[in-house]
Structures are given as C-alpha cells and as structure tokens.
Design a protein around this motif. Sequence first.
Motif, PDB file in Angstrom:
ATOM      1  N   LEU A  36       0.848  -1.197   0.000  1.00 46.12           N
ATOM      2  CA  LEU A  36       0.000   0.000   0.000  1.00 46.12           C
ATOM      3  C   LEU A  36       0.880   1.243   0.000  1.00 46.12           C
ATOM      4  N   HIS A  37       0.706   2.081  -0.993  1.00 53.44           N
ATOM      5  CA  HIS A  37       1.449   3.336  -1.076  1.00 53.44           C
ATOM      6  C   HIS A  37       0.781   4.429  -0.270  1.00 53.44           C
ATOM      7  N   ASN A  38      -0.566   4.508  -0.375  1.00 50.19           N
ATOM      8  CA  ASN A  38      -1.266   5.618   0.266  1.00 50.19           C
ATOM      9  C   ASN A  38      -2.725   5.244   0.531  1.00 50.19           C
ATOM     10  N   LEU A  39      -3.204   5.574   1.722  1.00 51.02           N
ATOM     11  CA  LEU A  39      -4.623   5.487   2.058  1.00 51.02           C
ATOM     12  C   LEU A  39      -5.093   6.905   2.319  1.00 51.02           C
ATOM     13  N   ALA A  40      -6.003   7.398   1.465  1.00 51.71           N
ATOM     14  CA  ALA A  40      -6.428   8.792   1.555  1.00 51.71           C
ATOM     15  C   ALA A  40      -7.941   8.895   1.599  1.00 51.71           C
ATOM     16  N   PHE A  41      -8.418   9.980   2.199  1.00 48.22           N
ATOM     17  CA  PHE A  41      -9.841  10.273   2.248  1.00 48.22           C
ATOM     18  C   PHE A  41     -10.081  11.628   1.592  1.00 48.22           C
ATOM     19  N   THR A  50     -17.889   5.796  -3.719  1.00 46.95           N
ATOM     20  CA  THR A  50     -17.228   5.494  -2.454  1.00 46.95           C
ATOM     21  C   THR A  50     -15.733   5.685  -2.538  1.00 46.95           C
ATOM     22  N   GLY A  51     -15.101   5.152  -3.569  1.00 44.20           N
ATOM     23  CA  GLY A  51     -13.663   5.278  -3.644  1.00 44.20           C
ATOM     24  C   GLY A  51     -13.076   4.384  -4.703  1.00 44.20           C
ATOM     25  N   LEU A  52     -11.760   4.250  -4.648  1.00 41.35           N
ATOM     26  CA  LEU A  52     -11.039   3.553  -5.701  1.00 41.35           C
ATOM     27  C   LEU A  52      -9.753   2.965  -5.151  1.00 41.35           C
ATOM     28  N   THR A  53      -9.477   1.724  -5.547  1.00 41.78           N
ATOM     29  CA  THR A  53      -8.168   1.123  -5.319  1.00 41.78           C
ATOM     30  C   THR A  53      -7.472   1.052  -6.660  1.00 41.78           C
ATOM     31  N   SER A  54      -6.304   1.675  -6.751  1.00 48.41           N
ATOM     32  CA  SER A  54      -5.630   1.764  -8.048  1.00 48.41           C
ATOM     33  C   SER A  54      -4.154   1.425  -7.914  1.00 48.41           C
ATOM     34  N   GLY A  60       4.713   0.460  -8.332  1.00 49.03           N
ATOM     35  CA  GLY A  60       4.438  -0.952  -8.124  1.00 49.03           C
ATOM     36  C   GLY A  60       3.571  -1.200  -6.910  1.00 49.03           C
ATOM     37  N   LEU A  61       3.086  -0.118  -6.304  1.00 52.18           N
ATOM     38  CA  LEU A  61       2.240  -0.207  -5.119  1.00 52.18           C
ATOM     39  C   LEU A  61       0.817   0.212  -5.466  1.00 52.18           C
ATOM     40  N   SER A  62      -0.078   0.132  -4.488  1.00 53.35           N
ATOM     41  CA  SER A  62      -1.479   0.497  -4.709  1.00 53.35           C
ATOM     42  C   SER A  62      -1.876   1.660  -3.816  1.00 53.35           C
ATOM     43  N   ASP A  63      -2.816   2.459  -4.314  1.00 55.53           N
ATOM     44  CA  ASP A  63      -3.414   3.542  -3.544  1.00 55.53           C
ATOM     45  C   ASP A  63      -4.880   3.219  -3.293  1.00 55.53           C
ATOM     46  N   ILE A  64      -5.355   3.515  -2.089  1.00 59.59           N
ATOM     47  CA  ILE A  64      -6.777   3.419  -1.770  1.00 59.59           C
ATOM     48  C   ILE A  64      -7.255   4.827  -1.428  1.00 59.59           C
ATOM     49  N   THR A  65      -8.259   5.292  -2.152  1.00 55.20           N
ATOM     50  CA  THR A  65      -8.823   6.626  -1.919  1.00 55.20           C
ATOM     51  C   THR A  65     -10.310   6.467  -1.647  1.00 55.20           C
ATOM     52  N   VAL A 117      -6.234  -5.060  -3.023  1.00 50.60           N
ATOM     53  CA  VAL A 117      -4.774  -4.966  -2.992  1.00 50.60           C
ATOM     54  C   VAL A 117      -4.157  -6.363  -2.892  1.00 50.60           C
ATOM     55  N   VAL A 118      -4.764  -7.219  -2.081  1.00 47.84           N
ATOM     56  CA  VAL A 118      -4.305  -8.609  -1.997  1.00 47.84           C
ATOM     57  C   VAL A 118      -4.382  -9.267  -3.374  1.00 47.84           C
ATOM     58  N   ASP A 119      -5.497  -9.059  -4.043  1.00 49.02           N
ATOM     59  CA  ASP A 119      -5.708  -9.660  -5.361  1.00 49.02           C
ATOM     60  C   ASP A 119      -4.672  -9.149  -6.367  1.00 49.02           C
ATOM     61  N   ILE A 120      -4.459  -7.834  -6.377  1.00 53.61           N
ATOM     62  CA  ILE A 120      -3.484  -7.231  -7.295  1.00 53.61           C
ATOM     63  C   ILE A 120      -2.079  -7.764  -7.010  1.00 53.61           C
TER      64      ILE A 120
END
Length: 253
Positions: A36-41, A50-54, A60-65, A117-120
């Motif tokens: 996980l690179h960043n968890l943002a609101f 609601t949001g996005l996991t990208s 090479g990491l994922s962001d959750i917004t 993120v686990v799946d990715i």
Amino acid sequence: MQDVKPHTLTSEERKAVEAALAALPALNKRVLERHLHNLAFVDGIPGEGTGLTSPSKKTGLSDITLRASVIDESLTTFLTNKERRVYKQDASGMTITVAGTGTNALTYVLLHESTHVVDISCGITTTPGGPFVQSIWTDYSTLAPSLAVITPTTYFRGADHLPMAKATSLYDALAQTPFVSLYATASRQEDLAELVAWHEIYTQGGGDLTIELQDPGGKTIRQWHPLTFPKVRERFTEVDQLLSSQPGCASQS
C-alpha cells in the motif's frame, strides 16, 4: 469530480480508521504493509461513489482513496444506497433495503478494498484455474456459460436501471449462484472482494446480510439472506484457505 478535495482526518476519525484497519485479516494486513502506497480520504465525491483502489505502474504499489463521509456511515445506509442504484421506481411503489450488521461501513469498505490490494499483489483472480474463478469467470467480467444463463444482469453489469417489479426474480436468481451480492457479479475482482469482506463480517464479527423488499407502506414482502445461499457458503471454505495458507503472497514485490 472537479470539487473533490483532500480530507484531513480528525483525531476521532483517525481512531475509527485505525480500528477498521486493525479488524482486517492477517493476510490483508501483511499485504498492505508491503504494497500500500497511500490510504487517503477525500470530500466532494458526487452521488453514491465510495472510492477507488488503483495500482501504480510507477511505484508498483497500490493507492486506496475513499469518500470521507463513509467514516460516519452505517453499514445499512451504505449498502442500501448502493443497491438502489440498480433500480428505477415504477408503479409498484416497492423499495429495497439492504441491512448489514456486525460492523460499520468503514470496516466493510476497507475489508473490500484491501482485498483488491491482496488480489493485485498476489494474482488471485488472474491465476488460470484458481478456486475463485474456475467454473465462474472466463475473464475479467465474462461469466462461465453455465452461470451466465442464471446470473442477474443489472446496472453493476452494464445494464439499464431495472423496474422495482423485477426485484423478486433478480434475488431469486442470485440465490442460485455463488455470488454474495449483485455487486459481486460485476467482475472477478469484485466477486473476490465481496466474498472475503462478507466472510470476515460473518465469521469474525457475527454479522449478517439481509435484503428486504417492501411494499409502498413499508411492510416487508420478501427477504433474502445471501450468507445462507448454498453456493456462497461452499466458497467460504476457499476463503478460509486463502486467508490461512498464503503467507508468501505478502512478500511478493
């Protein structure tokens, strides 16, 4: 989405986020620590977004917004607003309510998004012949022929909004499938995220999921309990195995 702005967490909101992260299964925590690179609101997401996991090709990491208002939302409110996107009102005057217990909306959303993120990171739904796709998905969003003929086609699968009068037949059909929700039918990734999230809410939080169809006066006409659907319960064994037998997955780069 031009008015979307970063949201700074208050001390109480931070505590709520920390509690939701602490409730994640061990596998999800390990993967987030490494991937996980960043968890943002953010504030200002329109509608029921609601949001996005990208994933980021650069890091090479994922962001959750996530939409910040989900922090204070009940699970039932969140699920009901999402489900009602499937329908348009008709002369029947009926309504749908989706009741969720055992946790709050924030914990559910983080269970769902962290599973992405686990799946990715672990390639779970992209592994040919894997237990979460075999006999269910032939690619990202194409159902196996045996399921395609019975799985409801809704807004989540690119269809138009459906009249409320079709709700009974939709959920009766869903009960014959391995999907825990209509949203799970959107793609193989959403299927896994929904299945893991509800497995955890049910097994760890003692929660439940109930879909209710109500008449114009608010009286319940029908109920469905997806966590009791036979083909959904069969898949819980696969989730148990995933969460307990993939420690190496989290160490992938």
